[in-house]
Design a protein around this motif. Structure first.
Motif, short mmCIF file in Angstrom:
data_model
loop_
_atom_site.label_atom_id
_atom_site.label_comp_id
_atom_site.label_asym_id
_atom_site.label_seq_id
_atom_site.Cartn_x
_atom_site.Cartn_y
_atom_site.Cartn_z
N LEU A 80 3.91 6.02 -5.27
CA LEU A 80 4.01 6.01 -6.74
C LEU A 80 2.97 6.94 -7.35
O LEU A 80 3.27 7.72 -8.26
CB LEU A 80 3.84 4.58 -7.26
N ALA A 81 1.76 6.87 -6.85
CA ALA A 81 0.69 7.73 -7.37
C ALA A 81 0.96 9.20 -7.07
O ALA A 81 0.65 10.08 -7.88
CB ALA A 81 -0.66 7.30 -6.78
N LEU A 82 1.55 9.48 -5.91
CA LEU A 82 1.91 10.87 -5.59
C LEU A 82 2.98 11.39 -6.53
O LEU A 82 2.97 12.56 -6.92
CB LEU A 82 2.41 10.96 -4.15
N ASN B 151 0.82 -1.21 0.00
CA ASN B 151 0.00 0.00 0.00
C ASN B 151 0.86 1.27 0.00
O ASN B 151 0.60 2.21 -0.76
CB ASN B 151 -0.92 0.01 1.21
N GLU B 152 1.85 1.28 0.85
CA GLU B 152 2.68 2.47 0.98
C GLU B 152 3.43 2.80 -0.33
O GLU B 152 3.50 3.96 -0.75
CB GLU B 152 3.69 2.28 2.12
N PHE C 275 -4.18 5.63 -11.79
CA PHE C 275 -3.84 4.28 -11.33
C PHE C 275 -5.10 3.54 -10.90
O PHE C 275 -5.99 4.13 -10.27
CB PHE C 275 -2.87 4.34 -10.15
N LEU C 276 -5.15 2.27 -11.21
CA LEU C 276 -6.22 1.40 -10.75
C LEU C 276 -5.58 0.29 -9.93
O LEU C 276 -4.89 -0.58 -10.46
CB LEU C 276 -6.98 0.81 -11.95
N PHE D 232 -2.07 15.51 -3.18
CA PHE D 232 -2.69 14.36 -3.84
C PHE D 232 -3.48 14.81 -5.06
O PHE D 232 -4.33 15.70 -4.98
CB PHE D 232 -3.60 13.64 -2.83
N GLY D 233 -3.20 14.17 -6.19
CA GLY D 233 -3.86 14.53 -7.44
C GLY D 233 -5.17 13.83 -7.70
O GLY D 233 -5.75 13.94 -8.78
N ASP D 234 -5.68 13.06 -6.71
CA ASP D 234 -6.93 12.32 -6.86
C ASP D 234 -6.89 11.42 -8.09
O ASP D 234 -7.85 11.35 -8.86
CB ASP D 234 -8.12 13.27 -6.94
N ASN D 235 -5.79 10.72 -8.27
CA ASN D 235 -5.57 9.89 -9.45
C ASN D 235 -5.58 8.40 -9.13
O ASN D 235 -5.13 7.59 -9.92
CB ASN D 235 -4.23 10.24 -10.12
N ILE D 236 -6.11 8.03 -7.96
CA ILE D 236 -6.14 6.63 -7.54
C ILE D 236 -7.57 6.09 -7.62
O ILE D 236 -8.50 6.68 -7.06
CB ILE D 236 -5.61 6.46 -6.11
#
Length: 213
Positions: free
Chosen positions: A99-101, A93-94, A108-109, A134-138
């Motif tokens: 990575l998404a940040l 998870n971490e 990312f899915l 956070f770009g809200d991309n998860i």
């Protein structure tokens, strides 16, 4: 196995041309460097919308810089990066969160939403309050995790987590052939979600994320 990977991707693309409703998913190995980027660009040019990579089965570290390079290029090409997130590798998870940040322009899915470690992802409720973090991309697929949570002592907490990460960012998968779509749909129906929430998870969010008609 660059040539074998390329051939497999090509076969799926060809299959999708003759099967209405099939959305082909390509893969590469992040450690193949320039070859991986070249194959990513090739499949994107042929309309593939999803890159699937799997830290456990492909035996790579999600924190490796080569993974970030690949993820950023996928985002530039308009592809969604799907990664296993069953928490069967250390610090799963971490590493995926960071990575998404680091690649805020890539969507990312994360499959299985952390498995039985799904509680970690409630951090997104706080991440959204931090300026420029956070770009809200998860996004999350809840296959397997929902099958375990439904009808269990952790069901209420699982639903709470879905709402904390944002129901608009949750998709349903089957994890076939290990699990079946009917079994996963039955598990989803056991959760205390509204009809509108379930409709988003079943199909609405996927249509939006992948740009489907």
């Amino acid at each position: 196995q660059v040539a074998q990977t390329r051939a497999s991707n090509h076969a799926l693309i060809a299959m999708a041309r003759n099967r209405r409703g099939m959305l082909p998913t390509a893969t590469v190995h992040p450690y193949d460097g320039a070859d991986a980027i070249a194959e990513l660009e090739r499949v994107a040019g042929r309309g593939v919308k999803i890159l699937k990579i799997h830290p456990h089965t492909q035996k790579f570290d999600a924190a490796d810089p080569r993974v970030l390079t690949l993820a950023k290029r996928a985002g530039e090409l308009g592809m969604v990066v799907m990664m296993d997130n069953a928490s069967i590798v250390p610090d799963d998870n971490e590493k995926l969160f960071n990575l998404a940040l680091a690649a805020p322009k890539t969507k990312f899915l994360f499959a299985h939403m952390g498995g039985l470690s799904f509680r970690f992802w409630n951090i997104l409720a706080l991440a959204r309050t931090a300026e420029n973090l956070f770009g809200d991309n998860i996004y999350f697929d809840i296959s397997a995790a929902v099958n375990i949570a439904a009808g269990s002592p952790i069901e209420d907490e699982f639903v709470w987590t879905l709402r904390n990460v944002g129901v608009d960012n949750v998709l349903l998968g089957s994890d076939y052939p290990q699990l079946t779509l009917p079994a996963t749909l039955a598990a989803l129906d056991k959760l205390g979600l509204s009809p509108d929430e379930k409709a988003k998870i079943r199909h609405g969010n996927a249509k939006r994320l992948f740009g489907l008609k």
